[in-house]
Scaffold this active site. Structure first.
Site, mmCIF file in Angstrom:
data_model
loop_
_atom_site.group_PDB
_atom_site.id
_atom_site.type_symbol
_atom_site.label_atom_id
_atom_site.label_comp_id
_atom_site.label_asym_id
_atom_site.label_seq_id
_atom_site.Cartn_x
_atom_site.Cartn_y
_atom_site.Cartn_z
ATOM 1 C CB THR A 140 -1.405 -0.158 1.279
ATOM 2 O OG1 THR A 140 -1.197 1.303 1.570
ATOM 3 C CG2 THR A 140 -0.009 -0.021 2.680
ATOM 4 C CG ASP A 141 -0.871 5.012 -0.929
ATOM 5 O OD1 ASP A 141 -1.624 4.152 -0.172
ATOM 6 O OD2 ASP A 141 -1.608 5.915 -2.184
ATOM 7 C CD GLU A 142 -3.533 3.516 4.830
ATOM 8 O OE1 GLU A 142 -2.984 3.933 5.543
ATOM 9 O OE2 GLU A 142 -4.295 3.964 3.585
ATOM 10 C CE1 TYR A 165 -3.750 -2.376 6.038
ATOM 11 C CE2 TYR A 165 -3.224 -0.189 5.766
ATOM 12 C CZ TYR A 165 -3.492 -1.491 4.613
ATOM 13 O OH TYR A 165 -3.608 -1.863 3.562
ATOM 14 C CE LYS A 169 -0.168 -4.325 3.093
ATOM 15 N NZ LYS A 169 -1.090 -5.752 2.146
HETATM 16 P P1 NAD Z 1 -10.498 -7.187 2.637
HETATM 17 O O1 NAD Z 1 -10.079 -6.083 4.120
HETATM 18 O O2 NAD Z 1 -11.700 -6.694 1.589
HETATM 19 O O3 NAD Z 1 -9.831 -8.836 2.826
HETATM 20 C C1 NAD Z 1 -8.601 -8.965 3.087
HETATM 21 C C2 NAD Z 1 -9.246 -10.810 3.108
HETATM 22 O O4 NAD Z 1 -8.247 -11.307 3.999
HETATM 23 C C3 NAD Z 1 -9.905 -11.371 3.121
HETATM 24 O O5 NAD Z 1 -10.891 -12.341 2.922
HETATM 25 C C4 NAD Z 1 -10.040 -12.282 4.725
HETATM 26 O O6 NAD Z 1 -10.865 -13.255 5.339
HETATM 27 C C5 NAD Z 1 -8.524 -12.709 4.406
HETATM 28 N N1 NAD Z 1 -7.898 -12.477 5.412
HETATM 29 C C6 NAD Z 1 -7.647 -12.200 6.199
HETATM 30 N N2 NAD Z 1 -6.823 -12.450 7.869
HETATM 31 C C7 NAD Z 1 -6.737 -13.864 7.265
HETATM 32 C C8 NAD Z 1 -5.861 -15.129 7.410
HETATM 33 N N3 NAD Z 1 -5.101 -14.777 8.487
HETATM 34 N N4 NAD Z 1 -5.270 -16.130 6.939
HETATM 35 C C9 NAD Z 1 -6.406 -16.566 5.309
HETATM 36 N N5 NAD Z 1 -7.112 -14.583 4.733
HETATM 37 C C10 NAD Z 1 -7.099 -13.983 5.837
HETATM 38 O O7 NAD Z 1 -8.517 -6.325 2.323
HETATM 39 P P2 NAD Z 1 -9.047 -5.331 0.542
HETATM 40 O O8 NAD Z 1 -9.765 -4.391 0.874
HETATM 41 O O9 NAD Z 1 -8.709 -6.538 -0.278
HETATM 42 O O10 NAD Z 1 -6.729 -5.243 0.425
HETATM 43 C C11 NAD Z 1 -6.124 -6.884 0.360
HETATM 44 C C12 NAD Z 1 -4.450 -6.053 -0.062
HETATM 45 O O11 NAD Z 1 -4.290 -5.232 -0.730
HETATM 46 C C13 NAD Z 1 -4.941 -5.648 1.946
HETATM 47 O O12 NAD Z 1 -2.678 -6.477 1.836
HETATM 48 C C14 NAD Z 1 -4.081 -5.191 1.676
HETATM 49 O O13 NAD Z 1 -3.301 -4.003 2.317
HETATM 50 C C15 NAD Z 1 -4.350 -3.964 -0.040
HETATM 51 N N6 NAD Z 1 -4.679 -2.440 -0.225
HETATM 52 C C16 NAD Z 1 -5.106 -2.486 0.104
HETATM 53 C C17 NAD Z 1 -5.978 -1.012 -0.714
HETATM 54 C C18 NAD Z 1 -7.580 -0.674 -0.544
HETATM 55 O O14 NAD Z 1 -7.925 0.616 -0.612
HETATM 56 N N7 NAD Z 1 -8.328 -1.497 -0.397
HETATM 57 C C19 NAD Z 1 -5.300 -0.316 -1.193
HETATM 58 C C20 NAD Z 1 -3.818 -0.686 -1.285
HETATM 59 C C21 NAD Z 1 -3.533 -1.987 -0.933
HETATM 60 O O1 DAU Z 2 -4.221 4.224 0.496
HETATM 61 C C1 DAU Z 2 -4.389 2.670 0.474
HETATM 62 C C2 DAU Z 2 -4.952 2.155 1.805
HETATM 63 O O2 DAU Z 2 -6.960 3.192 1.759
HETATM 64 C C3 DAU Z 2 -5.656 0.798 2.496
HETATM 65 O O3 DAU Z 2 -3.833 -0.089 2.361
HETATM 66 C C4 DAU Z 2 -5.721 0.267 3.180
HETATM 67 O O4 DAU Z 2 -6.146 -1.039 3.420
HETATM 68 C C5 DAU Z 2 -7.324 0.498 2.598
HETATM 69 O O5 DAU Z 2 -8.466 0.786 3.673
HETATM 70 C C6 DAU Z 2 -7.697 2.727 2.678
HETATM 71 O O6 DAU Z 2 -7.312 2.995 3.338
HETATM 72 P P1 DAU Z 2 -7.996 4.848 3.555
HETATM 73 O O7 DAU Z 2 -7.713 5.362 5.804
HETATM 74 O O8 DAU Z 2 -7.836 5.775 3.087
HETATM 75 O O9 DAU Z 2 -8.584 4.106 3.946
HETATM 76 P P2 DAU Z 2 -10.801 4.866 4.362
HETATM 77 O O10 DAU Z 2 -11.757 4.068 3.195
HETATM 78 O O11 DAU Z 2 -10.882 3.810 5.644
HETATM 79 O O12 DAU Z 2 -10.772 6.236 4.539
HETATM 80 C C7 DAU Z 2 -10.165 7.037 3.064
HETATM 81 C C8 DAU Z 2 -10.331 8.437 3.945
HETATM 82 O O13 DAU Z 2 -12.107 8.754 4.724
HETATM 83 C C9 DAU Z 2 -9.434 8.812 5.536
HETATM 84 O O14 DAU Z 2 -8.654 9.838 5.423
HETATM 85 C C10 DAU Z 2 -10.495 8.143 6.009
HETATM 86 C C11 DAU Z 2 -11.294 9.246 5.685
HETATM 87 N N1 DAU Z 2 -12.481 8.601 6.437
HETATM 88 C C12 DAU Z 2 -12.612 6.939 6.662
HETATM 89 C C13 DAU Z 2 -14.228 6.732 7.215
HETATM 90 C C14 DAU Z 2 -14.697 5.595 7.107
HETATM 91 C C15 DAU Z 2 -13.702 9.630 7.256
HETATM 92 O O15 DAU Z 2 -13.873 10.420 6.965
HETATM 93 N N2 DAU Z 2 -14.938 9.282 7.794
HETATM 94 C C16 DAU Z 2 -15.193 7.219 7.796
HETATM 95 O O16 DAU Z 2 -16.374 7.295 8.294
#
Ligand code: NAD
Ligand code: DAU
Length: 351
Positions: A140-142, A165, A169
């Site tokens: 992730t970019d985070e 988190y 990562k």
């Molecule tokens: P998500 O939370 O929707 O899905 C995570 C999945 O992992 C779930 O199906 C869960 O059951 C499974 N899981 C959790 N713990 C586990 C374990 N111990 N063993 C096996 N399975 C397990 O997450 P997402 O949003 O789909 O993100 C997927 C990946 O991409 C993550 O690694 C996250 O850090 C990364 N990522 C997400 C975003 C985003 O915006 N959502 C952006 C950048 C990177």
């Molecule tokens: O940047 C990549 C990341 O993006 C991934 O690595 C993470 O897995 C994914 O969850 C996401 O993280 P963020 O914290 O950026 O996403 P989130 O949707 O939780 O929040 C997006 C922005 O919105 C953040 O600045 C917090 C704000 N927010 C979020 C929620 C849930 C609110 O203002 N209100 C809310 O209720």
């Protein structure tokens, strides 16, 4: 890429990715290993469950015996590691599970792949030995921390994670890098910006706001709502990961971003307009602790070296996404049990 292990394939991005690689003849076989935590949902994969190339195993990436037996049985040549605890707010409330899943889980996978692929330290420069196998870490970019008003994250930006988190990562990324440097494990790390699109658990900003607005519930905006994220449609993320698997150079990190920076408040307003709901639903709440102000990805490396580019405009993507959630209200209600609002309440109670 023939026999593929996808971890976390029942989650948001993983399920989109599995549908994407099973479309056409990109792979021979995909095994989805997922623990089905609160975020995992097999309903996301209904359209592929009868595909003979697809198999699901419920299990934990930290279970080394299970990993070993799956590698022995299926002889994977490719691992794409999505499984993680992914929600920043949850990591603030309970960091432990993030370290366990995201760091120790990654190490278990790395160890198993290394052992199965029989990589040894002196194989690092042996292209022949490593040919045909690949481990891809979905990061992730985070991990880069936060930006002020200007600048962008490149692959050279030092890691400076701010939440439990992102620290978990970043730790996993460092382990992955170390297994490349030490054992020659052919890895790639992809670092992506915020994804949106179908099947995202409604704890994240976009689906939560759609869900609440659609029910005329308050939309909890953290702090002043002027935090900036770079939004990428999940289908563009899937094509980027596939491009890295096909063309990425072992050991390299690739940033993935949509060149689409938006303040949270702007996103919330777009959603309200899409749903024809009033701005009075916006409710400013206490800010997330350690809240990163701005993310912005420089995606020059993947676009210029590997030829990938995002295809979705945000306007088209968000319009399609809002329509998808409105057409899948039952899916949303089932996974939220109708009662779920926001993890904000877990951080601060109802104050
Ligand atoms: P998500 O939370 O929707 O899905 C995570 C999945 O992992 C779930 O199906 C869960 O059951 C499974 N899981 C959790 N713990 C586990 C374990 N111990 N063993 C096996 N399975 C397990 O997450 P997402 O949003 O789909 O993100 C997927 C990946 O991409 C993550 O690694 C996250 O850090 C990364 N990522 C997400 C975003 C985003 O915006 N959502 C952006 C950048 C990177
Ligand atoms: O940047 C990549 C990341 O993006 C991934 O690595 C993470 O897995 C994914 O969850 C996401 O993280 P963020 O914290 O950026 O996403 P989130 O949707 O939780 O929040 C997006 C922005 O919105 C953040 O600045 C917090 C704000 N927010 C979020 C929620 C849930 C609110 O203002 N209100 C809310 O209720």
């Amino acid at each position: 890429m023939k026999n593929v292990l996808v971890t976390g394939g029942a989650g948001f991005i993983g399920s989109n990715f599995i549908r994407y690689i099973l479309d056409g003849d990109k792979v021979d076989f995909v095994l989805n290993l997922d623990l089905l935590t609160y975020a995992g949902n097999l309903e996301n994969l209904k359209s592929v469950e009868s595909d003979p190339r697809y198999c699901f195993v419920k299990g934990d990436i930290r279970d080394r015996d299970l990993l070993r037996s799956l590698f022995e049985k299926y002889n994977f040549d490719t691992v794409i590691h999505f499984a993680a605890e992914s929600h920043v707010d949850r990591s603030i409330v309970d960091p432990g599970i993030f370290l366990s899943t995201n760091v120790q889980g990654t190490q278990a996978l790395l160890d198993t792949a290394k052992a199965h692929w029989k990589l040894k330290p002196d194989d690092k420069y042996s292209r022949e030995y490593r040919a045909g196998v690949r481990y891809l870490q979905v990061s992730t970019d985070e991990v880069y921390g936060a930006l002020e008003k200007t600048g962008m994250f490149t692959e050279e930006t030092p890691l400076a994670p701010n939440s439990p988190y992102s620290a978990s990562k970043a730790s996993a990324d460092l382990l992955v890098r170390a297994y490349y440097q030490t054992y020659g494990l052919p890895i790639n790390i992809t670092r992506c910006s915020n994804n949106y699109g179908p099947y995202q658990f409604p704890e994240k900003l976009i689906p939560l706001m759609i869900h609440n607005a659609q029910q005329d519930k308050p939309l909890p905006v953290y702090g002043d709502g002027m935090q900036i994220r770079d939004w990428l449609h999940v289908k563009d993320h899937c094509t980027a990961i596939y491009t890295v698997l096909e063309k990425g150079i072992p050991g390299e990190v690739y940033n993935i971003g949509g060149n689409n920076e938006k303040a949270n408040l702007e996103i919330v307003r777009i959603i309200l307009t899409e749903l024809n709901k009033p701005e009075s639903l916006i409710t400013y709440v206490k800010d997330r602790p350690g809240h990163d102000r701005r993310y912005a990805i420089d995606n020059t490396k993947i676009t210029s070296q590997l030829g990938w580019k995002p295809l979705y405009s945000f306007e088209a993507g968000i319009h399609e996404t809002v329509a998808w959630y409105l057409n899948h209200l039952e899916w949303v209600n089932r996974i939220t049990s109708g009662a779920y609002q926001s993890y904000y309440h877990e951080m601060y109670g109802n104050s």
